[in-house]
Design a protein around this motif. Structure first.
Motif, PDB file in Angstrom:
ATOM      1  N   THR A 168     -38.993  17.037  46.183  1.00 28.92           N
ATOM      2  CA  THR A 168     -38.179  16.413  45.367  1.00 28.92           C
ATOM      3  C   THR A 168     -36.810  17.337  45.884  1.00 28.92           C
ATOM      4  N   SER A 169     -35.922  16.525  45.830  1.00 30.48           N
ATOM      5  CA  SER A 169     -34.456  16.991  46.277  1.00 30.48           C
ATOM      6  C   SER A 169     -33.837  17.906  45.103  1.00 30.48           C
ATOM      7  N   PRO A 170     -33.279  19.103  45.390  1.00 31.04           N
ATOM      8  CA  PRO A 170     -32.813  19.792  44.311  1.00 31.04           C
ATOM      9  C   PRO A 170     -31.523  19.241  44.182  1.00 31.04           C
ATOM     10  N   VAL A 171     -30.901  18.565  45.086  1.00 37.64           N
ATOM     11  CA  VAL A 171     -29.575  18.175  44.728  1.00 37.64           C
ATOM     12  C   VAL A 171     -29.628  16.797  44.057  1.00 37.64           C
ATOM     13  N   THR A 172     -30.256  15.753  44.303  1.00 41.06           N
ATOM     14  CA  THR A 172     -30.140  14.361  43.788  1.00 41.06           C
ATOM     15  C   THR A 172     -31.279  14.151  42.743  1.00 41.06           C
ATOM     16  N   ASP A 173     -32.572  15.113  42.461  1.00 44.56           N
ATOM     17  CA  ASP A 173     -33.382  15.067  41.925  1.00 44.56           C
ATOM     18  C   ASP A 173     -34.297  13.836  42.208  1.00 44.56           C
ATOM     19  N   GLN A 174     -34.097  13.207  43.542  1.00 39.82           N
ATOM     20  CA  GLN A 174     -34.924  11.911  43.806  1.00 39.82           C
ATOM     21  C   GLN A 174     -36.193  12.664  44.576  1.00 39.82           C
ATOM     22  N   ASP A 175     -37.385  11.973  44.375  1.00 35.42           N
ATOM     23  CA  ASP A 175     -38.459  12.124  45.140  1.00 35.42           C
ATOM     24  C   ASP A 175     -38.448  11.331  46.434  1.00 35.42           C
ATOM     25  N   ILE A 176     -38.670  12.330  47.607  1.00 32.63           N
ATOM     26  CA  ILE A 176     -38.682  11.865  48.905  1.00 32.63           C
ATOM     27  C   ILE A 176     -39.859  11.718  49.770  1.00 32.63           C
ATOM     28  N   LEU A 177     -40.357  10.733  50.159  1.00 36.30           N
ATOM     29  CA  LEU A 177     -41.468  10.381  50.867  1.00 36.30           C
ATOM     30  C   LEU A 177     -41.432  10.861  52.461  1.00 36.30           C
ATOM     31  N   PHE A 178     -42.046  11.840  53.022  1.00 34.24           N
ATOM     32  CA  PHE A 178     -42.196  11.804  54.486  1.00 34.24           C
ATOM     33  C   PHE A 178     -43.551  11.285  54.957  1.00 34.24           C
ATOM     34  N   ASP A 194     -22.067  18.295  47.252  1.00 35.74           N
ATOM     35  CA  ASP A 194     -21.585  19.615  47.291  1.00 35.74           C
ATOM     36  C   ASP A 194     -22.408  20.818  48.013  1.00 35.74           C
ATOM     37  N   MET A 195     -23.597  20.222  48.470  1.00 37.42           N
ATOM     38  CA  MET A 195     -24.479  21.028  49.360  1.00 37.42           C
ATOM     39  C   MET A 195     -24.297  20.769  50.840  1.00 37.42           C
ATOM     40  N   ALA A 196     -23.623  19.771  51.196  1.00 36.20           N
ATOM     41  CA  ALA A 196     -23.162  19.556  52.499  1.00 36.20           C
ATOM     42  C   ALA A 196     -22.982  20.953  53.087  1.00 36.20           C
ATOM     43  N   GLY A 197     -23.849  21.056  54.363  1.00 35.97           N
ATOM     44  CA  GLY A 197     -23.421  22.336  55.089  1.00 35.97           C
ATOM     45  C   GLY A 197     -24.035  23.397  54.760  1.00 35.97           C
ATOM     46  N   LYS A 198     -24.930  23.483  53.797  1.00 39.47           N
ATOM     47  CA  LYS A 198     -25.594  24.524  53.048  1.00 39.47           C
ATOM     48  C   LYS A 198     -27.088  24.496  53.479  1.00 39.47           C
ATOM     49  N   THR A 199     -27.783  25.729  53.194  1.00 37.17           N
ATOM     50  CA  THR A 199     -29.233  25.877  53.270  1.00 37.17           C
ATOM     51  C   THR A 199     -29.621  26.121  51.841  1.00 37.17           C
ATOM     52  N   VAL A 200     -30.851  25.834  51.307  1.00 37.38           N
ATOM     53  CA  VAL A 200     -31.113  26.113  49.949  1.00 37.38           C
ATOM     54  C   VAL A 200     -32.803  26.185  49.864  1.00 37.38           C
ATOM     55  N   ASP A 201     -33.302  26.805  48.895  1.00 37.61           N
ATOM     56  CA  ASP A 201     -34.963  26.836  48.630  1.00 37.61           C
ATOM     57  C   ASP A 201     -35.189  25.687  48.189  1.00 37.61           C
ATOM     58  N   MET A 202     -36.249  25.255  48.733  1.00 34.23           N
ATOM     59  CA  MET A 202     -36.903  23.783  47.991  1.00 34.23           C
ATOM     60  C   MET A 202     -37.469  24.276  46.645  1.00 34.23           C
ATOM     61  N   ILE A 203     -37.458  23.211  45.817  1.00 34.76           N
ATOM     62  CA  ILE A 203     -37.767  23.280  44.262  1.00 34.76           C
ATOM     63  C   ILE A 203     -39.229  22.605  44.213  1.00 34.76           C
ATOM     64  N   THR A 204     -40.177  23.026  43.206  1.00 30.28           N
ATOM     65  CA  THR A 204     -41.230  22.320  43.027  1.00 30.28           C
ATOM     66  C   THR A 204     -41.190  20.783  42.807  1.00 30.28           C
ATOM     67  N   CYS A 205     -42.368  20.361  43.534  1.00 33.25           N
ATOM     68  CA  CYS A 205     -42.405  18.747  43.803  1.00 33.25           C
ATOM     69  C   CYS A 205     -42.519  18.204  41.966  1.00 33.25           C
ATOM     70  N   LYS A 206     -41.764  17.341  41.580  1.00 36.80           N
ATOM     71  CA  LYS A 206     -41.764  16.863  40.351  1.00 36.80           C
ATOM     72  C   LYS A 206     -42.634  15.609  40.217  1.00 36.80           C
ATOM     73  N   TRP A 207     -43.009  15.014  41.442  1.00 40.80           N
ATOM     74  CA  TRP A 207     -43.600  13.633  41.488  1.00 40.80           C
ATOM     75  C   TRP A 207     -44.937  13.550  40.642  1.00 40.80           C
ATOM     76  N   PRO A 208     -45.917  14.571  40.656  1.00 42.29           N
ATOM     77  CA  PRO A 208     -46.958  14.172  39.902  1.00 42.29           C
ATOM     78  C   PRO A 208     -46.859  14.326  38.365  1.00 42.29           C
ATOM     79  N   GLU A 209     -45.766  14.791  37.765  1.00 42.11           N
ATOM     80  CA  GLU A 209     -45.201  15.030  36.615  1.00 42.11           C
ATOM     81  C   GLU A 209     -44.329  14.206  36.060  1.00 42.11           C
ATOM     82  N   ARG A 210     -43.867  13.236  36.796  1.00 48.30           N
ATOM     83  CA  ARG A 210     -42.874  12.125  36.304  1.00 48.30           C
ATOM     84  C   ARG A 210     -43.712  11.114  35.609  1.00 48.30           C
TER      85      ARG A 210
END
Length: 101
Positions: free
Chosen positions: A22-32, A85-101
């Motif tokens: 889950t993206s901490p910026v857009t709150d979108q679920d992203i599939l790899f 606003d997070m362009a060029g920055k490094t942030v910690d990942m957040i807990t995946c929200k996928w199974p809870e949606r």
């Protein structure tokens, strides 16, 4: 029971589809999917190569939101070509929200 990993292992009908974060910026679920390599660590994941996502913008004049990043050792490194606003920055990942949606 809440899901607590940063990566969700997506299996549908017994077939592995990939890994979701889950993206901490857009709150979108992203599939790899199988085009990306994964180090197998669900708490400090690394995926390769980079991920590029675009989403419709809330403001139609801007066209779309661009999210371009690397995931390395549990951190997301947003590249300078992102449209947020997070362009060029490094942030910690957040807990995946996928199974809870």
């Amino acid at each position: 029971m809440a899901y607590m990993n940063k990566v969700f292992d997506l299996i549908e009908d017994g077939v592995h589809q990939g890994y979701i974060i889950t993206s901490p910026v857009t709150d979108q679920d992203i599939l790899f999917d199988n085009r990306w390599s994964f180090n197998g660590d669900f708490e400090n994941p690394t995926f390769s190569p980079s991920m590029l996502q675009t989403y419709p913008a809330e403001n139609p004049e801007t066209g779309h939101v661009r999210e371009h990043f690397f995931v390395s050792n549990g951190k997301i490194q947003y590249l300078p070509d992102c449209h947020h606003d997070m362009a060029g920055k490094t942030v910690d990942m957040i807990t995946c929200k996928w199974p809870e949606r």
